[in-house]
Design an enzyme around this catalytic site. Structure first.
Site, PDB file in Angstrom:
ATOM      1  N   GLU A  37       0.862  -1.174   0.000  1.00 12.11           N
ATOM      2  CA  GLU A  37       0.000   0.000   0.000  1.00 12.11           C
ATOM      3  C   GLU A  37       0.903   1.229   0.000  1.00 12.11           C
ATOM      4  O   GLU A  37       1.782   1.344   0.864  1.00 12.11           O
ATOM      5  CB  GLU A  37      -0.903   0.006   1.231  1.00 12.11           C
ATOM      6  CG  GLU A  37      -1.880   1.172   1.243  1.00 12.11           C
ATOM      7  CD  GLU A  37      -2.820   1.154   2.443  1.00 12.11           C
ATOM      8  OE1 GLU A  37      -3.624   2.092   2.570  1.00 12.11           O
ATOM      9  OE2 GLU A  37      -2.719   0.210   3.253  1.00 12.11           O
ATOM     10  N   ARG A 262       5.345 -13.660   9.425  1.00 15.98           N
ATOM     11  CA  ARG A 262       5.989 -12.381   9.141  1.00 15.98           C
ATOM     12  C   ARG A 262       7.345 -12.328   9.839  1.00 15.98           C
ATOM     13  O   ARG A 262       7.643 -13.126  10.733  1.00 15.98           O
ATOM     14  CB  ARG A 262       5.110 -11.217   9.602  1.00 15.98           C
ATOM     15  CG  ARG A 262       4.871 -11.190  11.091  1.00 15.98           C
ATOM     16  CD  ARG A 262       3.932 -10.060  11.482  1.00 15.98           C
ATOM     17  NE  ARG A 262       4.524  -8.774  11.178  1.00 15.98           N
ATOM     18  CZ  ARG A 262       3.858  -7.629  11.237  1.00 15.98           C
ATOM     19  NH1 ARG A 262       2.576  -7.613  11.551  1.00 15.98           N
ATOM     20  NH2 ARG A 262       4.458  -6.494  10.980  1.00 15.98           N
ATOM     21  N   LYS A 272       4.024  -0.249  10.798  1.00 13.21           N
ATOM     22  CA  LYS A 272       3.998   1.010  10.062  1.00 13.21           C
ATOM     23  C   LYS A 272       3.441   2.137  10.922  1.00 13.21           C
ATOM     24  O   LYS A 272       3.909   3.277  10.856  1.00 13.21           O
ATOM     25  CB  LYS A 272       3.176   0.857   8.783  1.00 13.21           C
ATOM     26  CG  LYS A 272       3.285   2.038   7.842  1.00 13.21           C
ATOM     27  CD  LYS A 272       2.468   1.805   6.576  1.00 13.21           C
ATOM     28  CE  LYS A 272       3.064   0.748   5.694  1.00 13.21           C
ATOM     29  NZ  LYS A 272       2.335   0.608   4.410  1.00 13.21           N
TER      30      LYS A 272
END
Length: 561
Positions: A37, A262, A272
């Site tokens: 994104e 992850r 983030k």
């Protein structure tokens, strides 16, 4: 990317599955995508995903698309798109197609109409809070919306009017009609379209309704003929919705979502939201601060793409969550730079040393190897003069027994030169040592009879006359505990390491290094690996320490775990 990166890649469950599927003839080629994104900078967690998504198709003769998930125009900017492309290319990868979810807005809109017409989606007039309250819990089913049985024709009319811009934000949403009693909350009539009167960076004001990530993701995969949609484990609970949408829409291909764990690193954060806070509150100097775990930050610090790829390959791909020591990342960098980085001498905290029996005004040129293990690096000439600089730490006036560097009356060898003895210590009025007067043994030069005379210490140095004054930035762990933010009672910024950056403005570097460009790595002998910062100029050199020669945190990490 070097073929050796994939040739030695360890096996994993995704790789094994793909190999079996290819052998069974399920696919002609493997196609993956990396779908960031564009609302921030990529970090080390993304690096693991990039390496996996690009290396697997490369190994099996397929390709990877770079697709930007630009479904939220309120947070997305072109500068993030540009930064992401730069990061992916820096890691050594190239995509076949550059795609955007916004490329498919018309198709996704038509897919939504398809669901409405088939009684599989409806317009809900409730606000977000009401919808959230009605979703239920893990142990209680959801409550159907009063609008759940709205006539498809009415829902279609309202959706088309939403598209036309007739309604304000939040007036209506489009929800998929699945199962309000489903054990998986993601299947309880999820919202798939919202009204948002917000100009989009690529489509401008053409659209005022935008699809959810869940609605756009799988369908974009299908449009691009993606075979394997590789996601981290937080998307595992979303896979039933991914599959439901694929199965109930007239898509042109059938992608499959596979999840893997992850990347988690100790002594840092890979959220983030938290990284954004560090930047916005001024705890760091921007997204490319070398203490940040962003790819822009670690690139500026001096990490190499090869070391990142090797690290990501080494830690493997599993479904088990784990926390990788930051030291493992640094070890991969050391291993890489030990082979590629030429050696230079530098003094970070200078102490003047005068060779009293060396002729004033003369220069002796010392032949020094650029790499002690690789003769292909060649040699260089280093200026040796009467006045030198050595490290302050290499002298101790009242030295313990096992201190093998310079002390009053003691001897050491100057790197690449000869043996010296400390004869006199000069102090200022406050009693601080400001200068050492030493004498050298001319017979201890290389090639002379005294060259083999043994002393226990060897120290580095630079010529006071020709050395270049520079700023050196010593970077370290951003946090001082292994799991910042893990203690819910404390704010993660309270764990910031106050010693994560030390700036030395009076360092002295071997002459010639001031012309080095960003990306050129050097080992400053006995000190670590360094790289010029983008701020560096020949008139004002600035060097960043990428990594120390040894892992000074390993023992502490064991104690803190």
């Amino acid at each position: 990317m070097s073929s050796s990166d994939t040739a030695t890649a360890p096996t994993n469950f995704i790789r094994n599955r793909i190999r079996k599927e290819l052998e069974a003839g399920q696919y002609d080629q493997i196609v993956t995508r990396f779908p960031p994104e564009p609302n921030g900078y990529l970090h080390m967690g993304h690096a693991k995903s990039i390496v996996l998504n690009f290396s697997l198709p490369e190994e099996f003769g397929g390709y990877t698309n770079l697709r930007f998930d630009d479904t939220n125009p309120a947070k997305e900017e072109q500068r993030y798109v540009d930064a992401i492309k730069e990061d992916v290319r820096w890691l050594g990868y190239e995509w076949k197609k550059e795609c955007y979810a916004s490329d498919y807005f018309k198709t996704l809109y038509d897919y939504a109409l398809h669901l409405i017409d088939n009684g599989l989606a409806y317009i809900d007039s409730q606000d977000a809070d009401a919808i959230r309250e009605q979703r239920g819990t893990l142990t209680e089913p959801g409550i159907p919306s009063p609008d759940r049985d709205r006539d498809p024709a009415e829902s279609r009319d309202l959706f088309e009017r939403m598209r036309a811009g007739e309604f304000e934000d939040g007036t209506y949403v489009l929800r998929a009609k699945i199962d309000m009693a489903a054990p998986n909350i993601n299947l309880r009539d999820p919202v798939i379209y919202r009204i948002r009167h917000q100009a989009h960076p690529r489509t401008g004001t053409k659209w005022c309704i935008y699809p959810s990530y869940d609605f756009a993701h799988g369908q974009s995969d299908a449009i691009e003929q993606i075979t394997h949609s590789l996601c981290t484990l937080e998307f595992e609970d979303h896979r039933p919705l991914y599959d439901w949408l694929i199965e109930h829409l007239p898509v042109s291909s059938r992608p499959y979502q596979i999840e893997f764990s992850r990347l988690n690193l100790d002594f840092t954060v890979l959220s983030k939201r938290r990284l954004t806070r560090l930047v916005e509150e001024g705890h760091v100097d921007g997204w490319d601060d070398p203490r940040m775990p962003t790819l822009a930050g670690i690139r500026r610090r001096g990490f190499t793409p090869e070391s990142i790829r090797n690290f990501c390959t080494e830690i493997g791909v599993t479904k088990s969550e784990s926390i990788i020591p930051f030291g493992e990342l640094e070890r991969n960098l050391r291993d890489d730079l030990n082979v590629r980085a030429p050696r230079r001498m530098a003094v970070l905290r200078p102490l003047k040393l005068v060779l009293t029996n060396f002729p004033a005004g003369e220069t002796e040129w010392i032949e020094a190897a650029n790499h002690p293990q690789d003769p292909d690096f060649g040699t260089r000439k280093v200026a040796l003069t009467r006045e030198l600089y050595i490290e302050q730490d290499d002298f101790m006036e009242e030295a313990p027994k096992k201190f093998f560097r310079l002390k009053p009356g003691g001897e050491v060898r100057l790197r690449n030169a000869f043996i010296i003895q400390c004869d006199e210590v000069i102090k200022d009025d406050a009693g601080n040592v400001v200068e050492l007067h030493c004498s050298f043994d001319p017979e201890s030069r290389s090639g002379l009879p005294g060259a083999d005379r043994k002393v226990k210490g060897t120290i580095h140095w630079v010529s006071a006359e020709s050395a270049v004054k520079a700023e050196v930035r010593l970077y370290d762990r951003l946090f001082n505990i292994p799991h910042p933010g893990g203690d819910k009672a404390r704010d993660f910024v309270e764990h910031l390491n106050p010693e994560s950056l030390e700036v030395l403005e009076d360092a002295r570097l071997e002459a010639g290094i001031e012309d080095a460009k960003p990306g050129e790595h050097f080992q400053f002998e006995r000190l670590g690996y360094f790289v010029p910062d983008p701020d560096s100029t020949p008139e004002r050199p600035v060097f960043n320490r990428a990594v120390t020669l040894r892992d000074t945190w390993a023992k502490l990490e064991k104690q803190l775990r």
